[in-house]
Design a protein around this motif. Structure first.
Motif, PDB file in Angstrom:
ATOM      1  N   ARG A  66       2.584   2.982   9.396  1.00  0.00           N
ATOM      2  CA  ARG A  66       2.673   1.541   9.620  1.00  0.00           C
ATOM      3  C   ARG A  66       1.316   0.868   9.369  1.00  0.00           C
ATOM      4  N   PRO A  67       1.259  -0.459   9.346  1.00  0.00           N
ATOM      5  CA  PRO A  67      -0.035  -1.132   9.176  1.00  0.00           C
ATOM      6  C   PRO A  67      -1.069  -0.622  10.162  1.00  0.00           C
ATOM      7  N   LYS A  68      -2.308  -0.546   9.727  1.00  0.00           N
ATOM      8  CA  LYS A  68      -3.361   0.051  10.555  1.00  0.00           C
ATOM      9  C   LYS A  68      -3.542  -0.674  11.882  1.00  0.00           C
ATOM     10  N   GLU A  69      -3.255  -1.971  11.912  1.00  0.00           N
ATOM     11  CA  GLU A  69      -3.381  -2.705  13.165  1.00  0.00           C
ATOM     12  C   GLU A  69      -2.410  -2.172  14.216  1.00  0.00           C
ATOM     13  N   ALA A  70      -1.246  -1.710  13.759  1.00  0.00           N
ATOM     14  CA  ALA A  70      -0.210  -1.226  14.676  1.00  0.00           C
ATOM     15  C   ALA A  70      -0.327   0.263  14.958  1.00  0.00           C
ATOM     16  N   ALA A  71      -0.774   1.042  13.992  1.00  0.00           N
ATOM     17  CA  ALA A  71      -0.823   2.504  14.139  1.00  0.00           C
ATOM     18  C   ALA A  71      -2.046   3.048  13.405  1.00  0.00           C
ATOM     19  N   PRO A  72      -3.227   2.896  14.002  1.00  0.00           N
ATOM     20  CA  PRO A  72      -4.461   3.233  13.275  1.00  0.00           C
ATOM     21  C   PRO A  72      -4.929   4.683  13.352  1.00  0.00           C
ATOM     22  N   HIS A  73      -4.583   5.415  14.410  1.00  0.00           N
ATOM     23  CA  HIS A  73      -5.288   6.658  14.691  1.00  0.00           C
ATOM     24  C   HIS A  73      -4.939   7.796  13.740  1.00  0.00           C
ATOM     25  N   THR A  74      -3.647   7.998  13.457  1.00  0.00           N
ATOM     26  CA  THR A  74      -3.253   9.111  12.580  1.00  0.00           C
ATOM     27  C   THR A  74      -3.864   8.969  11.200  1.00  0.00           C
ATOM     28  N   ILE A  75      -3.702   7.818  10.588  1.00  0.00           N
ATOM     29  CA  ILE A  75      -4.196   7.639   9.215  1.00  0.00           C
ATOM     30  C   ILE A  75      -5.724   7.659   9.185  1.00  0.00           C
ATOM     31  N   ILE A 146       0.958  -0.024   0.422  1.00  0.00           N
ATOM     32  CA  ILE A 146       2.148  -0.788   0.022  1.00  0.00           C
ATOM     33  C   ILE A 146       1.862  -2.235   0.398  1.00  0.00           C
ATOM     34  N   LYS A 147       1.462  -3.015  -0.573  1.00  0.00           N
ATOM     35  CA  LYS A 147       0.909  -4.344  -0.334  1.00  0.00           C
ATOM     36  C   LYS A 147       1.908  -5.313   0.302  1.00  0.00           C
ATOM     37  N   HIS A 148       3.189  -5.135   0.009  1.00  0.00           N
ATOM     38  CA  HIS A 148       4.175  -6.117   0.445  1.00  0.00           C
ATOM     39  C   HIS A 148       4.278  -6.215   1.963  1.00  0.00           C
ATOM     40  N   ASN A 149       4.095  -5.084   2.675  1.00  0.00           N
ATOM     41  CA  ASN A 149       4.215  -5.140   4.135  1.00  0.00           C
ATOM     42  C   ASN A 149       3.061  -4.472   4.873  1.00  0.00           C
ATOM     43  N   GLY A 150       2.015  -4.096   4.150  1.00  0.00           N
ATOM     44  CA  GLY A 150       0.827  -3.554   4.795  1.00  0.00           C
ATOM     45  C   GLY A 150       0.925  -2.111   5.250  1.00  0.00           C
ATOM     46  N   THR A 151       1.981  -1.399   4.852  1.00  0.00           N
ATOM     47  CA  THR A 151       2.125   0.012   5.221  1.00  0.00           C
ATOM     48  C   THR A 151       1.456   0.903   4.172  1.00  0.00           C
ATOM     49  N   PHE A 152       1.472   2.214   4.424  1.00  0.00           N
ATOM     50  CA  PHE A 152       0.814   3.157   3.525  1.00  0.00           C
ATOM     51  C   PHE A 152       1.705   4.372   3.297  1.00  0.00           C
ATOM     52  N   LEU A 153       1.813   4.807   2.058  1.00  0.00           N
ATOM     53  CA  LEU A 153       2.458   6.080   1.745  1.00  0.00           C
ATOM     54  C   LEU A 153       1.365   7.137   1.708  1.00  0.00           C
ATOM     55  N   VAL A 154       1.426   8.063   2.677  1.00  0.00           N
ATOM     56  CA  VAL A 154       0.440   9.142   2.762  1.00  0.00           C
ATOM     57  C   VAL A 154       1.057  10.384   2.120  1.00  0.00           C
TER      58      VAL A 154
END
Length: 212
Positions: A66-75, A146-154
């Motif tokens: 999820r966006p880093k603001e919501a779920a920063p620690h794992t990524i 993923i620019k559209h919603n601020g998420t990331f594919l790891v």
């Protein structure tokens, strides 16, 4: 009777109602605990339900952060160390696994907070979940925003796999239901699984056959 919901309808829904509905729409998903450490070896554990197989040669698996603001620690930990573990969840520790979704402070170990056991293995700097019966270590390959919603594919490469021998079929198929691995639906639903059937490789003009 089928009911139609337009894009405007969906956007008008209350946040958690919309999140539940859309999370269920894509169907059942795997439930995985991802174990990491930060640069000073503090452990972290978090549940993810959006893990996807990307290829078998070489073996690669991805997940959506999820966006880093919501779920920063794992990524953040994966970016710092380049390694992480993925651990199946089983019926006997669903409650603890779900609790890892709580927003603990950076530096607090979810292993300790929820009562799951850290397991260290040779050649892996990230922690495994000792209670998990299907688990594997990963080396970071790429993080795609993923620019559209601020998420990331790891995206990661599979390094080492640990699985109970009794779930492995002679053709390599993993009967993970025998290990008690569970699946998830929405943001808070957990399910057990049963095998219905396996089918042979499909070819045009050839009748589909079950694998006995």
């Amino acid at each position: 009777m089928m009911k139609h919901f337009s894009k405007a309808n969906i956007q008008s829904w209350e946040r958690f109602y919309r999140s539940n509905f859309i999370n269920c729409l894509s169907g059942f998903k795997s439930a995985t605990l991802i174990g990491t450490t930060n640069s000073v070896k503090q452990t972290n554990l978090s549940i993810f339900s959006n893990v996807v197989h990307l290829g078998a040669d070489p073996p690669m698996i991805g997940f959506i952060n999820r966006p880093k603001e919501a779920a920063p620690h794992t990524i953040k930990n994966i970016e710092a160390t380049g390694v992480y573990t993925m651990n199946h969840i089983h019926k006997n520790f669903i409650k603890q696994a779900h609790q890892t979704s709580a927003k603990y402070a950076e530096g607090e170990s979810e292993f300790e907070k929820v009562g799951l056991t850290i397991e260290w293995k040779d050649n892996c700097r990230a922690p495994f979940v000792a209670e998990s019966r299907v688990k594997y270590s990963m080396a970071l390959t790429e993080i795609i925003p993923i620019k559209h919603n601020g998420t990331f594919l790891v995206i990661g490469a599979v390094e080492d796999i640990f699985v109970n021998e009794n779930v492995i079929d002679r053709d390599g198929f993993l009967h993970i239901e025998k290990a008690g691995s569970i699946i998830t639906l929405g943001i808070d639903g957990y399910y057990e699984t049963d095998l219905i059937a396996r089918f042979k490789y499909a070819k045009p003009g050839v009748e589909t056959e079950k694998i006995k």
